[in-house]
Design a protein around this motif. Sequence first.
Motif, PDB file in Angstrom:
ATOM      1  N   ALA A  53      15.843  25.065  -4.942  1.00 11.12           N
ATOM      2  CA  ALA A  53      16.664  25.585  -3.858  1.00 11.12           C
ATOM      3  C   ALA A  53      15.830  25.854  -2.610  1.00 11.12           C
ATOM      4  N   LEU A  54      14.635  26.380  -2.787  1.00 11.86           N
ATOM      5  CA  LEU A  54      13.749  26.605  -1.641  1.00 11.86           C
ATOM      6  C   LEU A  54      13.358  25.284  -0.975  1.00 11.86           C
ATOM      7  N   GLU A  55      13.087  24.278  -1.793  1.00 14.69           N
ATOM      8  CA  GLU A  55      12.761  22.964  -1.234  1.00 14.69           C
ATOM      9  C   GLU A  55      13.956  22.386  -0.479  1.00 14.69           C
ATOM     10  N   ASP A  56      15.147  22.531  -1.061  1.00 12.45           N
ATOM     11  CA  ASP A  56      16.352  22.036  -0.380  1.00 12.45           C
ATOM     12  C   ASP A  56      16.550  22.731   0.964  1.00 12.45           C
ATOM     13  N   ALA A  57      16.321  24.047   0.991  1.00 17.24           N
ATOM     14  CA  ALA A  57      16.491  24.791   2.239  1.00 17.24           C
ATOM     15  C   ALA A  57      15.527  24.288   3.304  1.00 17.24           C
ATOM     16  N   LEU A  58      14.292  24.032   2.903  1.00 13.26           N
ATOM     17  CA  LEU A  58      13.300  23.521   3.864  1.00 13.26           C
ATOM     18  C   LEU A  58      13.692  22.134   4.372  1.00 13.26           C
ATOM     19  N   ARG A  59      14.216  21.298   3.501  1.00 10.37           N
ATOM     20  CA  ARG A  59      14.624  19.945   3.921  1.00 10.37           C
ATOM     21  C   ARG A  59      15.784  20.003   4.903  1.00 10.37           C
ATOM     22  N   VAL A  60      16.769  20.861   4.610  1.00 11.66           N
ATOM     23  CA  VAL A  60      17.902  20.998   5.530  1.00 11.66           C
ATOM     24  C   VAL A  60      17.427  21.533   6.882  1.00 11.66           C
ATOM     25  N   GLN A  61      16.566  22.534   6.854  1.00 14.40           N
ATOM     26  CA  GLN A  61      16.050  23.088   8.103  1.00 14.40           C
ATOM     27  C   GLN A  61      15.265  22.037   8.885  1.00 14.40           C
ATOM     28  N   ALA A  62      14.500  21.226   8.189  1.00  9.50           N
ATOM     29  CA  ALA A  62      13.766  20.152   8.864  1.00  9.50           C
ATOM     30  C   ALA A  62      14.717  19.146   9.494  1.00  9.50           C
ATOM     31  N   GLY A  63      15.801  18.836   8.778  1.00  9.20           N
ATOM     32  CA  GLY A  63      16.792  17.912   9.345  1.00  9.20           C
ATOM     33  C   GLY A  63      17.459  18.478  10.577  1.00  9.20           C
ATOM     34  N   VAL A  64      17.767  19.778  10.540  1.00 10.55           N
ATOM     35  CA  VAL A  64      18.391  20.422  11.694  1.00 10.55           C
ATOM     36  C   VAL A  64      17.449  20.403  12.886  1.00 10.55           C
ATOM     37  N   VAL A  65      16.191  20.716  12.657  1.00 11.24           N
ATOM     38  CA  VAL A  65      15.204  20.684  13.739  1.00 11.24           C
ATOM     39  C   VAL A  65      15.054  19.258  14.279  1.00 11.24           C
ATOM     40  N   GLY A  66      15.077  18.273  13.385  1.00 14.19           N
ATOM     41  CA  GLY A  66      14.982  16.886  13.825  1.00 14.19           C
ATOM     42  C   GLY A  66      16.141  16.456  14.703  1.00 14.19           C
ATOM     43  N   ASN A  67      17.293  17.089  14.536  1.00 16.68           N
ATOM     44  CA  ASN A  67      18.453  16.747  15.356  1.00 16.68           C
ATOM     45  C   ASN A  67      18.383  17.329  16.761  1.00 16.68           C
ATOM     46  N   LEU A  68      17.451  18.256  16.994  1.00 18.07           N
ATOM     47  CA  LEU A  68      17.397  18.913  18.304  1.00 18.07           C
ATOM     48  C   LEU A  68      17.038  17.937  19.419  1.00 18.07           C
ATOM     49  N   ASP A  69      16.126  17.010  19.147  1.00 22.99           N
ATOM     50  CA  ASP A  69      15.754  16.042  20.179  1.00 22.99           C
ATOM     51  C   ASP A  69      16.945  15.173  20.565  1.00 22.99           C
TER      52      ASP A  69
END
Length: 240
Positions: A148-164
């Motif tokens: 679950a912690l790994e999943d949370a980090l992956r989702v957060q990384a995807g969200v940050v990647g969408n900022l650009d």
Amino acid sequence: MKTSFLRRSMEATALATGLAAGTMIAAPAHAQFGGIVYDPTNYASNVLQAARALQQINNQITQIQNQATSLINEAKNLASLPVSTLSTLQSQVDQTRQLLNDAQRIAYDVQSIQSAFEGRYKGAALTGDDHAQMVANANARWEDSVGALEDALRVQAGVVGNLDGARTSIDTLVGASQSASGALQATQAGNQLLALQSQQLADLTAALAAQGRAQALDAARAAAIEAEGRARFRRFRGKN
């Protein structure tokens, strides 16, 4: 150009009217030149009629120009926005959704959560006499938390990647809105900005959900460890 044309037309009309009036005053009622009878009254009447006809033509030209301007404005208002970011937004939403669907072990599903908790977070999973099964359940709970912690980090990384991509879309849409030639283009730009805002809210919701899931599973694991420890202690005291 339009104003200059109307001014010249009005000057010509005034000149023609003045000439007609002057002719009526200065010339005799009838004059004959080379056998041709000249009637100044009839001539002045013809000039006035020509002036009125010219004025009517000028009015019609003005009306046509106004209608053309109105049609041009209507065409601008009906013109579609030449840019669209909707496909980019949809792609970002799909990417975030896929990250959530790829959740490890315990998915975002009520039945999956209920089944997992029944099997290793409460009841006999914590108080049973089978030592090997209790160890297996403890390992499973640990894997749930780590996943679950790994999943949370992956989702957060995807969200940050969408900022650009979101920043690029905002620049494009704001520029299109400011240079919109009509009401439809301005409205479409505004609608796409609202869609972008909705996509960002969806990303934020996904990030919060993933983080909340990880925290909940970790808290459940801690509670299970405590319950399991109490059960072990009771059995230990019972044996003594």
